[in-house]
Design a protein around this motif. Structure first.
Motif, PDB file in Angstrom:
ATOM      1  N   LYS A  50      36.256  51.571   1.928  1.00 28.53           N
ATOM      2  CA  LYS A  50      36.121  50.393   1.639  1.00 28.53           C
ATOM      3  C   LYS A  50      34.678  49.834   0.933  1.00 28.53           C
ATOM      4  N   ALA A  51      33.615  50.298   1.539  1.00 26.84           N
ATOM      5  CA  ALA A  51      32.521  50.124   0.964  1.00 26.84           C
ATOM      6  C   ALA A  51      32.400  50.696  -0.497  1.00 26.84           C
ATOM      7  N   MET A  52      32.921  51.977  -0.647  1.00 28.02           N
ATOM      8  CA  MET A  52      32.760  52.520  -1.968  1.00 28.02           C
ATOM      9  C   MET A  52      33.786  51.496  -2.841  1.00 28.02           C
ATOM     10  N   ALA A  53      34.795  51.493  -2.458  1.00 29.18           N
ATOM     11  CA  ALA A  53      35.777  50.581  -3.537  1.00 29.18           C
ATOM     12  C   ALA A  53      35.387  49.307  -3.991  1.00 29.18           C
ATOM     13  N   LEU A  55      31.983  48.214  -3.936  1.00 30.43           N
ATOM     14  CA  LEU A  55      30.638  48.508  -4.191  1.00 30.43           C
ATOM     15  C   LEU A  55      30.400  47.932  -5.743  1.00 30.43           C
ATOM     16  N   ASN A  56      29.281  47.061  -5.879  1.00 27.40           N
ATOM     17  CA  ASN A  56      29.054  46.851  -7.203  1.00 27.40           C
ATOM     18  C   ASN A  56      28.219  48.007  -7.781  1.00 27.40           C
ATOM     19  N   LEU A  57      29.017  49.013  -8.516  1.00 27.35           N
ATOM     20  CA  LEU A  57      27.963  50.265  -9.103  1.00 27.35           C
ATOM     21  C   LEU A  57      26.948  49.766  -9.957  1.00 27.35           C
ATOM     22  N   GLY A  58      27.111  48.921 -10.904  1.00 24.24           N
ATOM     23  CA  GLY A  58      26.050  48.315 -11.719  1.00 24.24           C
ATOM     24  C   GLY A  58      24.938  47.817 -10.931  1.00 24.24           C
ATOM     25  N   GLN A  59      25.420  46.894 -10.006  1.00 21.91           N
ATOM     26  CA  GLN A  59      23.990  46.090  -9.193  1.00 21.91           C
ATOM     27  C   GLN A  59      23.542  46.892  -8.281  1.00 21.91           C
ATOM     28  N   ASP A  60      24.455  47.737  -7.667  1.00 19.19           N
ATOM     29  CA  ASP A  60      24.033  48.298  -6.227  1.00 19.19           C
ATOM     30  C   ASP A  60      23.307  49.764  -6.475  1.00 19.19           C
ATOM     31  N   PHE A  61      23.884  50.384  -7.502  1.00 15.58           N
ATOM     32  CA  PHE A  61      23.449  51.949  -7.552  1.00 15.58           C
ATOM     33  C   PHE A  61      22.039  51.844  -8.360  1.00 15.58           C
ATOM     34  N   ALA A 171      35.664  64.767   5.976  1.00 13.33           N
ATOM     35  CA  ALA A 171      36.625  63.638   5.767  1.00 13.33           C
ATOM     36  C   ALA A 171      35.748  62.475   5.425  1.00 13.33           C
ATOM     37  N   LEU A 172      34.482  62.585   5.894  1.00 16.99           N
ATOM     38  CA  LEU A 172      33.241  61.463   5.155  1.00 16.99           C
ATOM     39  C   LEU A 172      33.349  61.586   3.844  1.00 16.99           C
ATOM     40  N   ILE A 173      33.378  62.804   2.938  1.00 12.40           N
ATOM     41  CA  ILE A 173      32.898  62.836   1.709  1.00 12.40           C
ATOM     42  C   ILE A 173      34.286  62.633   1.089  1.00 12.40           C
ATOM     43  N   VAL A 174      35.409  62.885   1.610  1.00 17.95           N
ATOM     44  CA  VAL A 174      36.805  62.504   0.881  1.00 17.95           C
ATOM     45  C   VAL A 174      37.054  61.103   1.034  1.00 17.95           C
ATOM     46  N   GLY A 175      36.246  60.236   1.908  1.00 20.90           N
ATOM     47  CA  GLY A 175      36.521  58.676   1.903  1.00 20.90           C
ATOM     48  C   GLY A 175      35.729  58.235   1.016  1.00 20.90           C
ATOM     49  N   ILE A 176      34.382  58.791   0.745  1.00 22.37           N
ATOM     50  CA  ILE A 176      33.651  58.063  -0.374  1.00 22.37           C
ATOM     51  C   ILE A 176      34.211  58.579  -1.674  1.00 22.37           C
ATOM     52  N   LEU A 177      34.720  59.787  -1.786  1.00 18.61           N
ATOM     53  CA  LEU A 177      35.263  59.993  -3.157  1.00 18.61           C
ATOM     54  C   LEU A 177      36.491  59.255  -3.494  1.00 18.61           C
ATOM     55  N   LEU A 178      37.521  58.766  -2.692  1.00 20.31           N
ATOM     56  CA  LEU A 178      38.347  57.988  -2.954  1.00 20.31           C
ATOM     57  C   LEU A 178      38.236  56.473  -3.137  1.00 20.31           C
ATOM     58  N   GLY A 179      36.995  56.261  -2.406  1.00 17.53           N
ATOM     59  CA  GLY A 179      36.766  54.819  -2.684  1.00 17.53           C
ATOM     60  C   GLY A 179      36.047  54.813  -4.302  1.00 17.53           C
ATOM     61  N   LEU A 180      35.406  55.650  -4.416  1.00 21.81           N
ATOM     62  CA  LEU A 180      34.816  55.842  -5.919  1.00 21.81           C
ATOM     63  C   LEU A 180      35.752  55.635  -6.823  1.00 21.81           C
ATOM     64  N   VAL A 182      38.792  54.410  -6.586  1.00 26.03           N
ATOM     65  CA  VAL A 182      39.513  53.195  -6.803  1.00 26.03           C
ATOM     66  C   VAL A 182      38.491  52.201  -7.443  1.00 26.03           C
ATOM     67  N   ASN A 183      37.176  52.460  -7.078  1.00 21.02           N
ATOM     68  CA  ASN A 183      36.296  51.307  -7.775  1.00 21.02           C
ATOM     69  C   ASN A 183      36.189  51.693  -9.219  1.00 21.02           C
ATOM     70  N   LEU A 184      36.147  52.911  -9.762  1.00 23.67           N
ATOM     71  CA  LEU A 184      36.050  53.025 -11.156  1.00 23.67           C
ATOM     72  C   LEU A 184      37.351  52.803 -11.984  1.00 23.67           C
ATOM     73  N   ALA A 185      38.450  53.109 -11.145  1.00 25.06           N
ATOM     74  CA  ALA A 185      39.558  52.703 -11.995  1.00 25.06           C
ATOM     75  C   ALA A 185      40.146  51.191 -11.781  1.00 25.06           C
ATOM     76  N   GLY A 186      39.383  50.497 -11.130  1.00 23.27           N
ATOM     77  CA  GLY A 186      39.484  48.921 -10.913  1.00 23.27           C
ATOM     78  C   GLY A 186      40.827  48.723 -10.141  1.00 23.27           C
ATOM     79  N   LEU A 187      41.454  49.741  -9.416  1.00 24.36           N
ATOM     80  CA  LEU A 187      42.421  49.479  -8.658  1.00 24.36           C
ATOM     81  C   LEU A 187      42.269  48.528  -7.492  1.00 24.36           C
ATOM     82  N   PRO A 188      43.110  47.513  -7.597  1.00 26.83           N
ATOM     83  CA  PRO A 188      43.351  46.668  -6.134  1.00 26.83           C
ATOM     84  C   PRO A 188      43.909  47.340  -4.854  1.00 26.83           C
ATOM     85  N   ILE A 189      43.100  46.672  -3.754  1.00 27.23           N
ATOM     86  CA  ILE A 189      43.799  47.058  -2.460  1.00 27.23           C
ATOM     87  C   ILE A 189      44.714  46.041  -1.906  1.00 27.23           C
TER      88      ILE A 189
END
Length: 309
Positions: A50-53, A55-61, A171-180, A182-189
Motif C-alpha cells: 500500500k505504501a509503495m502503491a 507513494l508519490n515517487l516524484g516527490q518522495d523519492f 515476501a517483503l520484497i515481493v510486496g514492495i515490487l508489486l506496489g511499485l 501498481v504505482n508505475l502503471a497507475g492502477l487503482p486499488i
C-alpha cells in the motif's frame, strides 16, 4: 525524558509485553512464530504494498536520501567485516555475518513506528523510500560477500542466481515490487480490496513488535562481548552520525533528514540473526546484538531524537 516516555517507550513496552508473555508461557513458541509469520509474511507486505502503491515517487523519492542512508550502511558493513577479521580474529565467513549485523538496521519494526510517533504519520514517506531498497540492498551485499567468502573454487557464475533466489523469495520484497508496479502503471486499488488491506495494515506493526519481543526472549547475551559492543557502536552511533553528516551536506528536507537519522540509529533487525542462521556463522554474536542493541536503542534513539529539530 519526555521524548523517551511519549515516543520510544510505548514501542518498547509492546516488545516487552511480547517477551514477558513468551517467558511466562502465555504464548507458546509456536504462537510467537505464527505471529511473526503473519506479520512478516502477510500484514507487513500488505503495508509495504500500500505504501509503495500510493507513494508519490516524484516527490518522495530523492537520490540524496538513498545515498545518505546507504553510504552509512555500507560503510558500517565494511568496517564491521574488516574489524571482525583483523581486530577480533574471526574467519571471513564469520566476519561477513558480523558485518551484516552492522548493515541491517531495524528500519521497519523500530524506525517506522518511532518516526511516526515522534513526527506524525505524514512524516514517514522518506522511511518508506528507504525501506523500499532496504532488504534488496542488504541481502544483495551480504549474500554476495558471503558467497565470495565461501566460494573456495566454486564457479563465480553461480553467485548471481543464489542472490536473486534469496532476494525474490522474500515476501517483503515481493510486496514492495508489486506496489511499485501498481504505482508505475497507475492502477487503482478497488475500494473493497483497499479496506481489506487497511484492516491487515492496522495489525501489522503491533503484532510484529509483540512477536519480536517473543523472539528476542529466546536469546541470551553470551560471550564475544568486545565484538558485540563494537558492532553495536557501528549500528547505534556511527551509522546515524554518517547519516547526519551526509544529510546536512546534501541539504535534505527536514522530514527526510529526520527519517534518515532515526532509521540509521535503529538497532540491528531480526534479519541480522536470520542471515547468520542461514549460513550457520556468528549466530551467537548476531542474536546477542539484536537483543542488547534493541535494549540500548531505548537510550540511544532518545538521544538522537533529542538532537533532531
Amino acid at each position: 525524558m519526555s521524548i523517551l516516555l511519549a515516543v520510544i517507550l510505548p514501542v518498547f513496552l509492546v516488545i516487552g509485553a511480547g517477551g514477558l508473555a513468551a517467558r511466562r508461557g502465555a504464548i507458546s513458541a509456536a504462537g510467537v512464530d505464527g505471529l511473526m509469520r503473519f506479520s512478516q509474511g502477510i500484514a507487513i507486505p500488505c503495508l509495504l504494498f500500500k505504501a509503495m502503491a500510493t507513494l508519490n515517487l516524484g516527490q518522495d523519492f530523492d537520490v540524496r536520501l538513498v545515498a545518505t542512508y546507504y553510504t552509512g550502511s555500507l560503510a558500517c558493513f565494511l568496517i564491521g567485516t574488516l574489524a571482525a577479521r583483523r581486530l577480533f580474529g574471526r574467519d571471513w565467513e564469520d566476519s561477513v555475518a558480523i558485518g551484516f549485523v552492522a548493515l541491517f538496521s531495524n528500519s521497519l519494526l523500530l524506525g517506522l513506528p518511532i518516526t511516526e510517533r515522534a513526527f506524525g504519520s505524514g512524516s514517514t514517506s522518506a522511511n518508506f523510500a528507504i525501506i523500499a531498497f532496504h532488504s534488496p540492498f542488504c541481502y544483495a551485499v551480504g549474500i554476495t560477500a558471503m558467497e565470495i567468502a565461501r566460494a573456495h573454487g566454486h564457479p563465480p557464475h553461480s553467485i548471481p542466481a543464489k542472490i536473486l533466489r534469496a532476494i525474490f523469495s522474500n515476501a517483503l520484497i515481493v510486496g514492495i515490487l508489486l506496489g511499485l508496479i501498481v504505482n508505475l502503471a497507475g492502477l487503482p486499488i478497488p475500494t473493497v480490496a483497499d479496506e481489506a488491506l487497511d484492516m491487515l495494515i492496522r495489525a501489522a506493526l503491533p503484532t510484529a513488535l509483540f512477536g519480536l519481543g517473543g523472539v528476542i526472549s529466546r536469546y541470551r547475551i553470551e560471550g564475544d562481548l568486545p565484538t558485540i559492543l563494537f558492532t553495536l557502536a557501528l549500528s547505534l552511533l556511527l551509522h546515524p552520525a554518517i547519516a547526519w553528516s551526509l544529510g546536512s551536506a546534501f541539504a535534505l528536507p527536514q522530514d527526510a533528514f529526520r527519517s534518515v537519522v532515526v532509521t540509521a540509529a535503529m538497532a540491528p533487525g531480526a534479519n541480522a540473526y536470520l542471515f547468520a542462521a542461514m549460513y550457520g556463522r556468528a549466530m551467537r554474536v548476531a542474536a546477542s546484538c539484536v537483543l542488547l542493541g534493541t535494549a540500548l536503542s531505548i537510550l540511544t534513539a532518545a538521544g538522537w531524537l533529542a538532537l533532531l529539530p
